[in-house]
Design a protein around this motif. Structure first.
Motif, PDB file in Angstrom:
ATOM      1  N   ASP A  50       0.816  -1.214   0.000  1.00 12.77           N
ATOM      2  CA  ASP A  50       0.000   0.000   0.000  1.00 12.77           C
ATOM      3  C   ASP A  50       0.851   1.267   0.000  1.00 12.77           C
ATOM      4  O   ASP A  50       0.550   2.225  -0.691  1.00 12.77           O
ATOM      5  CB  ASP A  50      -0.913   0.015   1.246  1.00 12.77           C
ATOM      6  CG  ASP A  50      -1.847  -1.184   1.260  1.00 12.77           C
ATOM      7  OD1 ASP A  50      -2.367  -1.520   0.186  1.00 12.77           O
ATOM      8  OD2 ASP A  50      -2.030  -1.786   2.335  1.00 12.77           O
TER       9      ASP A  50
ATOM     10  N   THR B 156      -9.502  -9.306   1.897  1.00 14.46           N
ATOM     11  CA  THR B 156      -8.451  -8.885   2.832  1.00 14.46           C
ATOM     12  C   THR B 156      -8.492  -9.738   4.110  1.00 14.46           C
ATOM     13  O   THR B 156      -9.539  -9.907   4.723  1.00 14.46           O
ATOM     14  CB  THR B 156      -8.640  -7.403   3.213  1.00 14.46           C
ATOM     15  OG1 THR B 156      -8.637  -6.645   2.003  1.00 14.46           O
ATOM     16  CG2 THR B 156      -7.537  -6.914   4.133  1.00 14.46           C
TER      17      THR B 156
ATOM     18  N   ARG C 169       3.717  -0.396   4.356  1.00 20.30           N
ATOM     19  CA  ARG C 169       2.408  -0.907   4.794  1.00 20.30           C
ATOM     20  C   ARG C 169       1.915  -1.888   3.746  1.00 20.30           C
ATOM     21  O   ARG C 169       1.956  -1.601   2.543  1.00 20.30           O
ATOM     22  CB  ARG C 169       1.408   0.246   4.922  1.00 20.30           C
ATOM     23  CG  ARG C 169       1.669   1.142   6.101  1.00 20.30           C
ATOM     24  CD  ARG C 169       0.475   2.082   6.314  1.00 20.30           C
ATOM     25  NE  ARG C 169       0.875   3.305   6.988  1.00 20.30           N
ATOM     26  CZ  ARG C 169       1.092   3.420   8.286  1.00 20.30           C
ATOM     27  NH1 ARG C 169       0.976   2.363   9.062  1.00 20.30           N
ATOM     28  NH2 ARG C 169       1.438   4.578   8.816  1.00 20.30           N
TER      29      ARG C 169
ATOM     30  N   LYS D  83      -3.896  -6.414   7.535  1.00 22.52           N
ATOM     31  CA  LYS D  83      -3.094  -5.260   7.108  1.00 22.52           C
ATOM     32  C   LYS D  83      -2.041  -5.021   8.167  1.00 22.52           C
ATOM     33  O   LYS D  83      -2.297  -5.268   9.355  1.00 22.52           O
ATOM     34  CB  LYS D  83      -3.974  -3.996   7.027  1.00 22.52           C
ATOM     35  CG  LYS D  83      -4.811  -3.851   5.779  1.00 22.52           C
ATOM     36  CD  LYS D  83      -5.707  -2.628   5.922  1.00 22.52           C
ATOM     37  CE  LYS D  83      -6.538  -2.402   4.670  1.00 22.52           C
ATOM     38  NZ  LYS D  83      -5.768  -1.779   3.593  1.00 22.52           N
TER      39      LYS D  83
ATOM     40  N   THR E 258      -0.951  -5.233   2.653  1.00 29.13           N
ATOM     41  CA  THR E 258      -2.241  -5.892   2.870  1.00 29.13           C
ATOM     42  C   THR E 258      -2.161  -7.304   2.320  1.00 29.13           C
ATOM     43  O   THR E 258      -1.688  -7.507   1.197  1.00 29.13           O
ATOM     44  CB  THR E 258      -3.376  -5.128   2.133  1.00 29.13           C
ATOM     45  OG1 THR E 258      -3.395  -3.786   2.600  1.00 29.13           O
ATOM     46  CG2 THR E 258      -4.731  -5.775   2.389  1.00 29.13           C
TER      47      THR E 258
END
Lengths: 270, 242
Positions: free
Chosen positions: A147, A191, A182, A194, A184
């Motif tokens: 991300d 998802t 970051r 995270k 995921t």
């Protein structure tokens, strides 16, 4: 036949050949075949073997030899544990010492089996370069999305390539509080978690580990900072460490129990 | 503060251990000096725990000083419980040589890289080099079987102590490898890597198992057994320096 596999002579000879084989591998891995061996670390060993067996015959032969010798050591462990050591355990003399020795060999047998399991199960994507927005396919069902990447360290570190990362990063030049990625994790498009991953601080989800090895600069995508990561799923990692710790403990206990002579010195004992 | 202490404390302990065989006849003096020796060892141990980080012993000089320290401590305790094995002079001798090398080169102060802040990394370097010290003590016992001891009973006792220190060294070495594996796992996602360092480490552990799995061949002399047990341990120490 089983008596031969359980004998010290067989164990001793197999260990010597395995040591020579491993040193040979070490010399090859440190010499001209370094890139070839490095490729073994990027994939699950079983996947690596199935992919490169035909292309790298020398390394494939070495690996097959290594597996055969490992199997012989395992055979020696099992044969010795369930014949010689089992007999000692059933004798009345020195029963506690025999129990520790029996358990120790049993533990090492389990550790060897765990090595085999970890080489063939889960998945591994080693030394993957990723940039913000990249999606990495880890397995048929699992994907990872990067991300965001933040980097507050020195620019010179991004240009360095190769070498050991352990002698590259200091708190002053990396600024680890502000340098991270970051990510995921997804399973079948949904998802599952995270998290933030930093240098030497992996993100964990069950038996999946996302490790940040280094920050890199994008050669084609100038100005963008990326990361080099290894994403691995190893379902036996915790039992592996627990068994190793237990084996250390048992060796220490065995050493303490047998430190002094309690019987008439026997020149055959070492 | 750290660098002179690294040299001075073990040097003092060496002197005490070297003096013991001569002053052992006087019970009170011996007790006082042994107490002082233990105090110095304890102080040095505290110093190692609080002030020393793995980054100091990744250098060749630091490694040598640390191995020497382990030899001094292990050999010192062995002297106390040695039951007259005739092996007392090895520790001060080996440690003095190693410390001498450390003095000659000086101990460098490397960059404070982040990995050296980690407990697993510190444990890995300390335990691995500590095990080298223990293996060298084992080598000293095995070598004295061949070249020092004359009576058969003494030889068998020496073999037994050699085996004890080999076992202890193997346990310490394996503990270090477990710590190193955890470091590798958190750093690169794998407790084992197909690289020169890891393959040599595996070979070193297997080598430490060789003296403990010597086949009981009939007619072999204690001297021959000792040489067979000693060679793998010497190879381990050489591989560790490579």
């Amino acid at each position: 036949m089983i008596r031969y596999f359980a004998s010290m002579r067989f164990a001793y000879r197999t260990l010597i050949v395995l040591v020579i084989w491993m040193c040979l591998g070490g010399l090859m891995a440190g010499g001209g075949l370094k890139p070839v061996f490095k490729a073994m670390n990027d994939l699950l060993v079983l996947d690596w073997f199935l992919e490169v067996m035909a292309d790298k015959p020398l390394q494939a032969i070495w690996f097959i030899g290594f597996c055969i010798l490992g199997a012989l050591v395992l055979l020696s462990f099992i044969a010795c544990t369930f014949t010689t050591l089992w007999k000692k355990l059933r004798q009345r003399r020195n029963r506690q010492t025999a129990l520790v020795l029996f358990s120790l060999h049993l533990l090492f047998t389990a550790i060897l089996l765990l090595h085999v399991i970890s080489m063939t199960t889960g998945f591994k994507n080693g030394h993957v370069r990723a940039f913000p927005g990249d999606t990495l396919r880890l397995s048929p069902t699992r994907t990872l999305v990067v991300d965001e990447i933040r980097y507050a360290g020195s620019d010179s570190l991004l240009r360095e390539s190769g070498g050991q990362s352990r002698i590259r990063y200091t708190r002053a030049n990396l600024k680890p509080e502000n340098s991270f990625a970051r990510v995921t994790l997804l399973k079948n498009g949904k998802t599952t978690g995270k998290g933030t991953v930093r240098y030497m601080e992996p993100y964990r989800e069950g038996s999946i580990f996302v490790c940040l090895e280094a920050f890199v600069s994008g050669k084609k995508r100038t100005g963008e900072t990326g990361v080099r990561m290894t994403i691995v799923k190893n379902p036996v990692i915790y039992p592996f460490f627990v068994l190793y710790a237990l084996s250390v403990l048992l060796i220490l206990i065995y050493t303490c129990m047998t430190w002094n002579f309690r019987k008439k010195p026997d020149s055959k004992e070492i | 503060m750290l660098q002179p202490a690294l040299i001075l404390y073990p040097a003092l302990v060496c002197l005490l251990f070297a003096a013991w065989p001569r002053i052992g006849k006087n019970y009170i003096t011996g007790m006082i000096l042994r107490g002082a020796g233990f105090l110095l060892v304890s102080l040095y141990f505290l110093l190692i725990i609080h002030r020393m980080e793995a980054r100091f012993i990744v250098t060749d000089q630091g490694k040598m000083v640390f191995i020497a320290w382990v030899i001094v401590v292990a050999g010192g305790f062995q002297y106390l419980y040695g039951k007259g094995t005739g092996n007392e002079t090895f520790s001060p001798l080996a440690a003095s040589l190693a410390l001498g090398s450390g003095l000659f080169y000086g101990i460098s102060d490397p960059e404070p890289y982040m990995v050296y802040e980690r407990a697993d990394v510190n444990l890995f370097f300390f335990l691995r080099n500590g095990s080298m010290g223990l293996f060298l003590v084992a080598v000293s016992f095995f070598s004295s079987v061949s070249w020092v001891a004359s009576e058969n009973a003494t030889k068998v006792l020496q073999l037994h102590y050699g085996r004890n220190f080999t076992l202890l060294g193997a346990a310490v070495f394996l503990a270090g490898e477990v710590a190193g594996s955890w470091w590798a796992f958190e750093g690169w996602g794998d407790p084992w890597r197909w690289s020169r360092g890891f393959l040599f480490a595996g070979a070193m552990f297997l080598l430490s198992m060789l003296p403990l799995h010597l086949p009981a061949a009939s007619g072999r002399t204690p001297g021959g057994t000792a040489i067979r047990a000693m060679i793998p341990l010497i190879i381990i120490v050489i591989l560790n320096l490579m």
